[in-house]
Design an enzyme around this catalytic site. Structure first.
Site, PDB file in Angstrom:
ATOM      1  CB  ILE A 155      -0.965  -0.005   1.210  1.00 36.41           C
ATOM      2  CG1 ILE A 155      -1.888  -1.227   1.155  1.00 36.41           C
ATOM      3  CG2 ILE A 155      -1.791   1.281   1.246  1.00 36.41           C
ATOM      4  CD1 ILE A 155      -2.770  -1.413   2.376  1.00 36.41           C
ATOM      5  CB  CYS A 156       2.336   3.128   2.781  1.00 38.14           C
ATOM      6  SG  CYS A 156       0.750   3.369   3.616  1.00 38.14           S
TER       7      CYS A 156
END
Length: 218
Positions: free
Chosen positions: A120-121
């Site tokens: 995700i990040c």
């Protein structure tokens, strides 16, 4: 996708061209880190940060929802005590203009990213930045996901987008490049002794042997 060379000498990292972004190494993120042993990721990201400091590579720290997710890992903050991490609400770091502006202000195009979670990040900003002309490297052993599969799938997806996977010690090795670069050798040895496991032990042993040889006049 980045159009930078993917092979040849120019594809390797140099301190002069690099900028590092470290994303969300915070307590909440570590609680669901299952792709790696958490202490290994802590060790590796701190080693990466210390290496960046040795080579004077600009390093940008960022957190997400600090009040809920916790402050940046203290060992990492201690490497850059003067720097206040950029605290975001965006999941995708590259959508926060403060982070992007800080990267662009360095004038450097080899962007090195590590963070939690990989899927995700890390993946979001890596893929976006690669599409905006940056040559993006993701430090896979200083990052981690909620499962081994999540981490692996994220790395595969990023590779398809032109992102280069690399490990923290490989980054440091490319920055050093030549042991005749004496101004950074001692710093590199200290970082490896502290964070490179068996490599650090080997360095300590070699130093001991050299010291003994010098003392005996051999």
């Amino acid at each position: 996708m980045s159009t930078e060379a993917k092979n040849g000498l120019q594809a390797l990292l140099t301190p002069e061209e690099s900028v590092v972004v470290l994303i969300d190494h915070q307590p909440f993120q570590f609680t669901n880190l299952n792709s790696h042993e958490p202490s290994m990721v802590v060790n590796n990201v701190v080693g990466l940060a210390k290496a960046a400091k040795v080579f004077d590579v600009p390093t940008i720290l960022t957190t997400v929802l600090e009040e809920r997710g916790g402050f940046l890992l203290q060992a990492l903050q201690d490497v850059f005590p003067e720097q206040k991490p950029i605290d975001r609400t965006f999941i995708n770091t590259w959508q926060d203009e403060r982070v992007v502006d800080a990267v662009k202000a360095t004038g450097r195009k080899k962007l090195i990213i590590a963070g939690l979670w990989t899927e995700i990040c890390v993946a979001m900003p890596a893929i976006q930045a690669a599409g905006e002309g940056f040559e993006v490297f993701v430090v896979t052993d200083a990052s981690g996901g909620i499962s081994a599969e999540a981490h692996d799938m994220a790395v595969r997806r990023m590779v398809q987008a032109g992102v280069v996977p690399i490990t923290w010690l490989a980054v440091a090795g490319e920055w050093q490049r030549d042991w005749a670069r004496e101004e950074t050798v001692q710093g590199m040895i200290e970082v490896q002794t502290q964070h490179a496991g068996a490599t650090g032990v080997a360095f300590a042993w070699e130093t001991q042997l050299l010291a003994n040889r010098s003392g005996s006049g051999v």
